[in-house]
Scaffold this motif. Structure first.
Motif: not given
Length: 364
Positions: A156-162
């Motif tokens: 979720a943190q990776k997706e948030e950054a993208v």
């Protein structure tokens, strides 16, 4: 695979669709004439298919096809539901690539929704509406993702950054297709979002007959405006192309084209370009019963190519017999290619080349 024709009202979208598909979609000199999207299945013009037909003399010939969707004209405010905005944007979302038609001709008899001809302003109007719609999609996704990211969920943190990077660029008027992502980020987060401005685009400049061969000042402005977008720009005289398609006789159509200085119809170039835009390529099967062009994704393996004919071919794939198109034409027949030792046997890892002539051996 579908390519959707988009643009402002009255730029020639439905006339172009009629040229491409020979289906007679309604076209009229006022906005919102097209409400439901018209869908046409269009043959992909291919000289190689003609040559193979000449050599093999089959009973049947089946060209490759591409689906073209005529989507109603977007207007400013479409992303907020202006005009018939929500419906149109949903139709665009269902396509795989965008053919963005821009009016690049002067004609006082055809009204322009904004009062005068300015293809760059028209492009920016459409871009902004599509970007605003994507922004809405990203904001909704971010609401959910942020909650999961706060719990320490690494994905979720990776997706948030993208998503935050996409949001920042959309707010700056930059479409998603202009951004670069790692392969993992693209597959995991960008592709599933189905963002409209991530779809590949080709700009189609609708010019007058006098500009059909060399383009005009408007076309040059468009080329300059999109030079950083990695997008193709094509120009064609849509009204003239429509007149050509009305002619039943092939010789008459060729004479008409020669009279205006063209070696082939612009619509044929457009269909081939749309096919490439959809990342499609062709392989052939050639026998006395049928010569056929099969559509596959660029980069498809031999078993995937076999699966286009029938899923059983892919499941039970053993090997493929492959002849290069140039070899087939040079030797003139499959038998002579074999005699010359130019037929290859390829296995499961073979990546099919555009124009390959193939036979599959399988066992189910």
């Amino acid at each position: 695979m579908k390519a959707g024709i988009v643009g402002l009202p009255n730029v020639g979208k439905s006339t172009l669709f009629n040229c491409l598909s020979n289906a007679k979609a309604q076209s009229a000199n006022f906005p919102f004439c097209t409400i439901e999207p018209n869908i046409g299945v269009v043959n992909v013009p291919d000289k190689r298919l003609e040559k193979l037909t000449e050599l093999v003399k089959p009973v049947r010939v089946q060209p490759a096809t591409v689906e073209i969707v005529d989507i109603a004209g977007l207007v400013k405010g479409a992303s907020k539901g202006e005009g018939l905005g929500n419906q149109f944007l949903a139709n665009i979302r269902e396509t795989d690539a965008i053919l963005h038609v821009l009016r690049c001709f002067d004609n006082d008899n055809i009204v322009h929704v904004d009062g005068n001809v300015n293809p760059i302003r028209d492009k920016e109007t459409i871009d902004m509406e599509l970007q605003l719609k994507d922004l809405e999609t990203v904001d909704k996704k971010l609401e959910k993702v942020k909650r999961a990211a706060k719990t320490g969920n690494k994905d979720a943190q990776k997706e948030e950054a993208v998503l935050l990077r996409i949001k920042e660029n959309l707010e700056a008027g930059i479409s998603v297709r202009a951004l670069e992502f790692s392969e993992d980020d693209y597959e995991d987060f960008v592709k599933p979002a189905q963002l409209i401005t991530e779809k590949p685009v080709m700009y189609v400049c609708n010019v007058d007959e006098a500009s059909a061969v060399s383009g005009n000042k408007y076309v040059e402005l468009v080329k300059e405006a999109v030079k950083d977008e990695n997008a193709e720009v094509l120009f064609l005289a849509v009204g003239t192309e429509a007149d050509i398609t009305e002619l039943d006789d092939y010789e008459e159509r060729q004479m008409f084209l020669q009279d205006i200085g063209l070696d082939e119809a612009g619509s044929a170039k457009l269909i081939r370009s749309a096919y490439k835009l959809l990342k499609q390529q062709t392989y052939f099967t050639a026998g006395v019963k049928e010569v056929r062009a099969w559509t596959i994704d660029i980069g498809a393996s031999a078993p995937q190519a076999a699966g286009v004919i029938h899923t059983d071919f892919e499941k039970g794939f053993i090997r493929a017999e492959v002849i290069g198109y140039e070899d087939y034409v040079y030797y003139g027949s499959e038998a002579k290619v074999k005699e010359a030792g130019k037929m290859r046997v390829e296995g499961k890892n073979y990546i099919v080349k555009d124009g390959d002539i193939m036979h599959f051996l399988f066992n189910v």
